[in-house]
Structure formats: C-alpha cells, structure tokens
Design an enzyme around this catalytic site. Structure first.
Site, short mmCIF file in Angstrom:
data_model
loop_
_atom_site.label_atom_id
_atom_site.label_comp_id
_atom_site.label_asym_id
_atom_site.label_seq_id
_atom_site.Cartn_x
_atom_site.Cartn_y
_atom_site.Cartn_z
N ASP A 18 -2.58 -17.26 -22.45
CA ASP A 18 -3.85 -16.78 -23.02
C ASP A 18 -4.08 -15.30 -22.71
O ASP A 18 -4.63 -14.58 -23.53
CB ASP A 18 -5.00 -17.62 -22.45
CG ASP A 18 -5.01 -19.04 -23.03
OD1 ASP A 18 -4.19 -19.33 -23.92
OD2 ASP A 18 -5.81 -19.86 -22.57
N GLU B 222 -15.22 -12.31 -23.82
CA GLU B 222 -16.60 -12.05 -23.42
C GLU B 222 -16.80 -10.59 -23.03
O GLU B 222 -15.85 -9.89 -22.71
CB GLU B 222 -17.01 -12.93 -22.23
CG GLU B 222 -16.47 -12.53 -20.87
CD GLU B 222 -15.07 -13.04 -20.59
OE1 GLU B 222 -14.16 -12.18 -20.37
OE2 GLU B 222 -14.85 -14.26 -20.60
N ALA C 49 -13.78 -19.80 -20.78
CA ALA C 49 -13.27 -18.91 -19.74
C ALA C 49 -14.36 -18.65 -18.70
O ALA C 49 -14.91 -19.58 -18.13
CB ALA C 49 -12.75 -17.62 -20.37
N HIS C 50 -14.70 -17.39 -18.49
CA HIS C 50 -15.64 -17.04 -17.42
C HIS C 50 -16.98 -17.76 -17.59
O HIS C 50 -17.62 -18.19 -16.63
CB HIS C 50 -15.84 -15.52 -17.39
CG HIS C 50 -16.31 -15.00 -16.07
ND1 HIS C 50 -16.50 -13.67 -15.82
CD2 HIS C 50 -16.63 -15.63 -14.92
CE1 HIS C 50 -16.91 -13.50 -14.58
NE2 HIS C 50 -16.99 -14.68 -14.00
N LEU D 112 -17.66 -20.71 -18.68
CA LEU D 112 -17.65 -22.09 -18.20
C LEU D 112 -17.75 -22.13 -16.67
O LEU D 112 -18.47 -22.95 -16.11
CB LEU D 112 -16.37 -22.80 -18.68
CG LEU D 112 -16.37 -24.32 -18.63
CD1 LEU D 112 -17.46 -24.91 -19.50
CD2 LEU D 112 -15.02 -24.87 -19.08
#
Lengths: 268, 268, 268, 268
Positions: free
Chosen positions: B37, B120, B161-162, B164
């Site tokens: 990723d 993000e 990612a961050h 969550l």
C-alpha cells in the site's frame, strides 16, 4: 485575599509565586496550591521525594484536583489547620530513561536521573510522524508490542487526563493500579490494560524516529532512540492531598464530566 | 519474474525502481505498482494531476490497496490489457497551507504549493507535546474547535489507515465523503464526523507550538504556526484503480480485519 | 399560544393532539410539530408515503430536530408561510421483515408490510441475552458476520441517536449514506461502516433466540427467528424539513454536544 | 482418552457429564473441566461456596480460561497432582436482587437468594427496547445515573468477555478491582470506571420496562422493575485455578487477541 485567610490559622512559611521555593531544603506542614490542576502537578513534581500534604484551590474553573473554591477554603481552613481532615495518598510514578537497554551489552547501558509523575508517563512521537513500535515489558516479561502514535502509563489521578482522551478508563483514586493506553493503535485489538501499580513497566523503542520523547506529566524527560527504554515504577513517595468533605470522587466526575444523567444525544 | 509476465501482453514504457519516472512528462496507459500500500500511495502522489490507472501487486502481505498476488496478476494480465476490467475512481484531497489565515489582513496571507493525498491530510503535533487547539471551518463556517493531539481528514480509501486507528469509521470507497477524526480529543463528545467530499475544510491553529505540522499521506507538507490554516478540498483528479474480480471491499475487510465472524473475546 | 401565532399567517387544517390525523387522506401544506425530537419521529412515521414539510418546535430542551423555540417560531412564521425558507430532504429507510429468507425454498418466504424509519432500523436482543450472530448482506453479497448484542443501520439524521451511543460516527445530514454500527461487537475489529444509502442491506439472523426483534425508530416491527431477514432500503420518499436560518448542523452539534471547545478532561 | 491420563496419577471421584455432581455435598481436591471457557463458568457457578481448584482443558479453540490442550495436560498432570503448581485466586461477585429498594418503606423490601458470578453481573434490557436509566450507588453514595442499553460490572477474569465488547478495558487478573461499563451510553462522557472490588455496588432501576433483567455470567437471575436494586459485592470465596507454566496473562492476550504486533490496518 487568600493570604489573610491563611494567616489567621497558620504561619505562612513562604509564598512561592515564581516557583523558587526549595521543598528539598525548607520545611512546611502543608502547601496551599492556587490556580488549577496544572499548578498542583507542578507542585507535586517540585516536591519530588519531600512530599508534604497539599490542598488545591481553583481560581478559575473547577479542577479534578483543585476542587475547592476560595470561599470554601475560607470556611474549612481553621479545621484543616487543626488536622480535622484525613490525607489521601496518591501513587506517583518514578520515570527513568535507560539508554541502550535493548543493545548488546558492550555498547553500555546508562540511566538518566529520574523524575516523578502524578498523572502519567508517556512516549510521544513527532515529526516525521511515522508509526512507533514499542515493546512493553512487565516485570521483565514481554507483554505486548504496540504499533501506535504514542503510549501512556497513567496513575488513577491521571486517568481522567491524557489517558481518558486516548480512550482509557477512569480509575478510582484509591486503586493501587496503573492503566496502559495506546494512542491511535494500529492493531484494533490493542485495548487499554489496567495492571497493578507495584510492577515494573518498561517501554522499549523497537522502531522510532528522531523526535520520539519520554514525557512525564506533559514535560519532556528526554529523547528516546531505538533500543532505549522508558522505565516506570511506583515512586517511593506518594502525593498527599487533604481530603475535604463533599468532594467525593464520583461527585467530581459528575460535576466535571456532566455525569448527572442529562442525555446528550438525539432522541430515541 | 513479473517483467516477463507484463511484457507478454503490453509494452513496458519504463521500470521505475528509483522513483525517477516523471509522470508529468511521459505517457503510459497503466502503472503496475509492486510492493504494498505504501508504494501505491507514493505512486498516487507522484502522478499528481496526471493520474493514470494503477494495478497494485503485493509482494508481501495482502494490502488494502495492493490486493493482488503475483500469480493472480499473471492470470488476469491479458484481460487487464484488453481493458476487460472497469476502473474505480477514488477521490483524492488537495492540501494547501495558508499562512496567516487568521491574522489581520495587513500581515499578509500566503499559500503554499499544494500536494495531493490519497489517504488523509492531518495536523500532527510533536515536542513539547502540549495540546493543540484547532478550529475547523467547513465552507467558511466555524464547525468546531478541537482540543486534541491531532486532527485527521481522511478519504474513503484512507479510512482504514490512520483514521481507523484514531477511532474513526470505515467509509465505503464509492462514497463521496470524507471523515474528520480527532486524535485523543480532550472533550469526550468530540466524535468522528462524516461530511461530503465536495466541501472546503479549513483547519486553523488556534493554539499550537513549535513542531505542529501539516501532513499528507504520512509526509510533512510544512510547519503550522498559530493562525495558519491547512486547507483541504477535493482534488480535481481522482486516483484510478483497476477493479479486479473477487476483491470486493467487504471481502478485503473480512480478510484484513478478520471479519469472518471468528469471536475474539472471552466466552459469555 | 402557538395556535394564535400560526393562525395569523395560515389556515389550520387540523390540530392533532391525539395522533388521529390521517396524513394519507387529508391534505396539508405544512406540519408544525410541537414537543421534541420524539414527536417529529412519530410524525415522520405516520406520514409514511405522504410526507409533507415539517417544522419542529421544542417545548422543552433543544432537540436535534426540534431546534426552534416558541419565540423563534413566532418571529419567522410569516416568512415560513411565504415559502421563504428552503426545504431539506432527509433520507428515510424502508424496513421489511422477510421471514424464512435463509431457509430452503420449500418452507416459503413471506414479507411483512414495511414501515419507514427516519432515525434507524436495528436488530435488538433481549432475554436470555445470549449473543446474536447476524449476517449482513449488501446488494446480495455477504459483507460480514456480526457477533454482537445488536446491529444498527442509521440514517444521517439518526446518526446522533442510538448510533452515536453505540460508538458510531456523526453523518452530515446532506450525505447520501447510512452507517452500520454493531452494539457490543464480540470481535474487536468490527467497526462502524459508512456505506451509500442507495444499496440494499439485509441483516439475517444466523444465531438468535426468542426475543430478538426488528426495530425501527425505537418501535418493534416484529420478532426475528433464525433465518429471518430484516431488509433495509432507501425509502421512496424523504422526510422534508423547513430549513431555518441560524440552525446549521455544526451549530446544533456544538450546542447539543458541548462542542464549543470547553475542555472536559483533566489538565495535562 | 483423558480419563486414562487422569487415572494414572489421581483417584477420580466422579465424572460429571450431565452437571449432576453436587459440589456442596461431595468432596474432591481438584476439578478438571473439559470443554472451554463456558464450561469453566458453569463449574464455578455450581461450586458456589464450595470452590475447589480447577484446571481447564480446551477441547476446541484456545480459551482465556481453558488455556491447556489435551497433550499439555498429559505432560503436566503428574506434577499437578503432586501440587507443584500454585493456585491463582480470582475474585467472584455475589449477586443479589433487592426488590423495592427505592420504594417507600411500607411496601417492603425483599432480597432474592444470591448467585456467584466469575465473569460479570449485568443489567440488560429487551423488548420494547426503550432506554434504561440506572442509578449506580457505590457504598451507599450515588455515583452516577446511566442512560444506556445495559450496565456491566465485571471482574478481572470477565474483563475480556462482555466488558471488552462494550468498550471496557482489560484488567489484569491479580488486580483487586471491578470495572463498570455501560452498553451504548446515551451520555458520551460516560466512560468505563475501574473501582476497588471490596466496595458495595448497587444498580437501581430508575426507569425501565417489562423485560429488564438481572444477569450473572450470561444467566438470568430475575426480572428488575423500577425501584428494584441489583446489589453486587465481592463473594466470600474465590475461584481457584491451577497456574500452569507458559500461560501468562499477557501471553494469553497476545495469542487470543492477536497482540503480537501484526498491524491490521491500512498502510500509513
């Protein structure tokens, strides 16, 4: 004027407006801390191994620690001086950086001087903000590896501070425990853990970066490199707080957190 | 060897092992990204306004984006080249720092060059780790003031990612939305908010410190001082990803997050 | 008296104090709902497929939906009647029980009549309180299996109701989305998911017990047995609400959730 | 066959396949519980005040309590019989319903017989699923009023069960504490609280409905009406568990919750 109130029933040893009083050298029976929870944290830190009882007076908003208003102080001050109120003892944390903890023995291991924390000890990151990997050892046994933005070990007193923001539970103050809460844990099953306060907690940087730091009560103790360890144990002294009536812990939670049962969310 | 597989059905324009390929100048129909990723995020960023379709091949563990194994690629590559698979478009964020946003007009306002983010945009703090106060404006209206360790605005793709880790929800990828999630919010009622992607989000530093930074996809765009604004809008381009069969979004969640229904907690 | 205020600028078709008005048969241009969010939910449900614009007046505390005080109503009522304010359309859910969904075809499948929900549709358990296992299908594809105490599918309007208590995010009202939030999920990686509102969501009881029920806006639609399905789709009509000035969504969140930036937790 | 293994080093008093053994009347030195955590909970309940040491063998998946496989049992059984392993004592809860607790004295107050719980005591609702209001008293002082779907008081052993699903923290087993966790709390500041185990906890129904029930270890003790109280105290006996090597608590968490440090969420 608070000074006048205090002078009525007690001798004032010093008025410490610039944080210059040396608790290690001079003696006093009681410290009246004005200003808020931050001022109390600061006093607790500065007393270090020479803790004397504290009474906290909030000048602004109600605090978790500074729970007494000026007028309330005036009302109970004579009784405080007569020793009518018991003293609550709150566990503090002894915080030490052990450099090279994870390295081969040759490179040498060195310990920093320690500091005492009343709220929490934590590892925090900064630029470039990549994820930290921290091994947590409890009494020399690997407990877990955290992938996270930071890791907090909090006392009961500190449980309503940074720990609560990070999703940790509230610990009743008379509990002999600490709570370990990760900030933004990568693994979703990583949940706050409450363990006994009399154990040795060692947070070791497995993967970090240049601005990782060991923090105690919001102050930086020092930087942490890979292989460095932030060792947390129960301090040999406790923070001593005058226990005044009508300021029970659950009451403070109700007042501060709006726990009175007023629904906050949409009608169901 | 993947190169051989690819060469069978397509002309290879370039093999970009050192991230030197210039997507702005050279033309290609498709980018095959190997590695995970992180490699896909990097490719998305480097393509900037010249996005071409991407197919991700994980060389190690299954990724949220790099969902295809080497053998799977070989099996479907001829069909990919024939255009048999549709292209999913994923919203990206355009991230700009506006200095002096909150200042009086005299001191001047200046904008940084922008960057595009696929996951993000966030504001993150560092030493000395004091709490940040960030005003969020949505379409020029003050939405909220966050007291927190950081604030994340995430795309649907970045929601796993961050966001969550910080407690935010998962957004389905085809949703035209972003989610705003605070890191360690001081006020417990501050919960993640999902809003439409076509609005203008401005995060303004009301109270910060020296190492507060504007971050996009885990990279630092620049420092943020009090009064500076980090402006996030939907980018004019989308990230384009080949949609391969058998890799539905809920399936990926089941595989990656262990959503198969295997209980993880203690027996009740 | 509100009646007098209203009569000045409009003809009052009916005053429905006992919920006997039949929205399916009689015509009106606007419904003024007095009382709170619960009253508005009730009105929305009773209008069913004949939705007319609503304006909500709270008689007690500020609501998320009933955001207008009596005096505010008086001030803007003439303009409301002149059609000065736009109408916001809010998605509603069509909720149907499909019995025997998971059974072999012989036993037969039957559908209940549907109901419309403005806040949420949920599956809830009761005595003997054993854990539920619920398969969620989205557009006929198995999305996930939840082991939980309950499962909520909420609209944006309902996102601040039961969904928020269960740990779900806040959805901006103009988002065409729903959020699926489990109550007490056994598997810790089961996090709220936001998906598009135009999909078909089917919650199928894989393992239940005698008091599992299909619920819509806090009312029981019917019991659910193993193999039964609770099907949720976007309703063909929308709830229509007069959009009054100064009642922006973020403002309501600030007012109702205390989002004004007042720190609630302990000093750091 | 486990029976043969056991018979080598011990006399088998009884094989209790149908849960008919009467622990109150017959004597044994040790109970070997086969089957999983649920079987251990059942054994603990049935022993009631006559707790004898237990060793748990999981026949299927690894449990939090039944942590030993069949082969592992065989390997250590002789040593177990020689008393080589220490016994861990785990706090249990004594659970009693006090009817009419909140009523005027005339109507009379009556107590149910008590039950012991190893995991948790909870108040759970059911149809018609309206919100509960529960007053929590700790040592006769009102601690808080919860608006919620349910309320759980959990032991350290039970902290990884229902409590964890509801968002509560993990308590180390040797901690003398309980954790109070609301299910879907209406007020967002209502967070799990960890308190000492030696206090009296009384949950009083302020507002309920017809299917509210007092639950212990997942079994219904009885219905609760408005004014009824569910009283929880530390039981006079403890659950006794043979402490086998290599099954440390953090290790079990790593194994069961996937705490090994394998990232689960999207790449940053």
């Amino acid at each position: 004027r608070i000074e006048r109130i205090l002078a009525k029933s007690a001798d004032i040893v010093a008025i410490d407006e610039d944080e210059s009083f040396d608790f290690q050298k001079e003696k006093a029976d009681l410290a009246v801390v004005l200003g808020g929870d931050g001022s109390i944290l600061s006093a607790a830190r500065r007393m270090c191994l020479q803790q004397i009882p504290v009474i906290g007076v909030n000048l602004g908003r109600l605090g978790f620690l500074a729970a007494l208003g000026e007028n309330e102080l005036e009302a109970i001050w004579p009784e405080v001086c007569m020793g009518c109120y018991p003293i609550d003892e709150h566990a503090m944390l002894q915080c030490t950086i052990v450099r090279g903890w994870g390295a081969s023995s040759e490179s040498g291991v060195s310990e920093s001087g320690y500091q005492l924390a009343l709220n929490e000890a934590s590892i925090m990151g900064g630029p470039p903000f990549s994820m930290l990997q921290i091994d947590l050892y409890v009494d020399d046994e690997l407990a877990s590896t955290y992938s996270c933005d930071g890791l907090i070990i909090s006392t009961p007193v500190g449980s309503t501070a940074h720990n609560l923001s990070a999703g940790g539970p509230i610990l009743h103050r008379r509990l002999e425990a600490v709570v370990i809460s990760p900030i933004s844990p990568h693994t979703l099953t990583m949940r706050p853990v409450v363990d006994r306060a009399d154990r040795k907690f060692e947070m070791v940087i497995r993967q970090g970066h240049e601005s990782v730091a060991a923090v105690f009560d919001g102050r930086v103790l020092g930087p942490l490199r890979e292989g460095d360890c932030y060792r947390i144990t129960r301090a040999p002294v406790s923070f001593q707080m005058i226990s005044v009536p009508g300021k029970g812990e659950y009451k403070t939670l109700r007042d501060k957190l709006g726990w009175g049962g007023n629904p906050r969310v949409n009608k169901r």
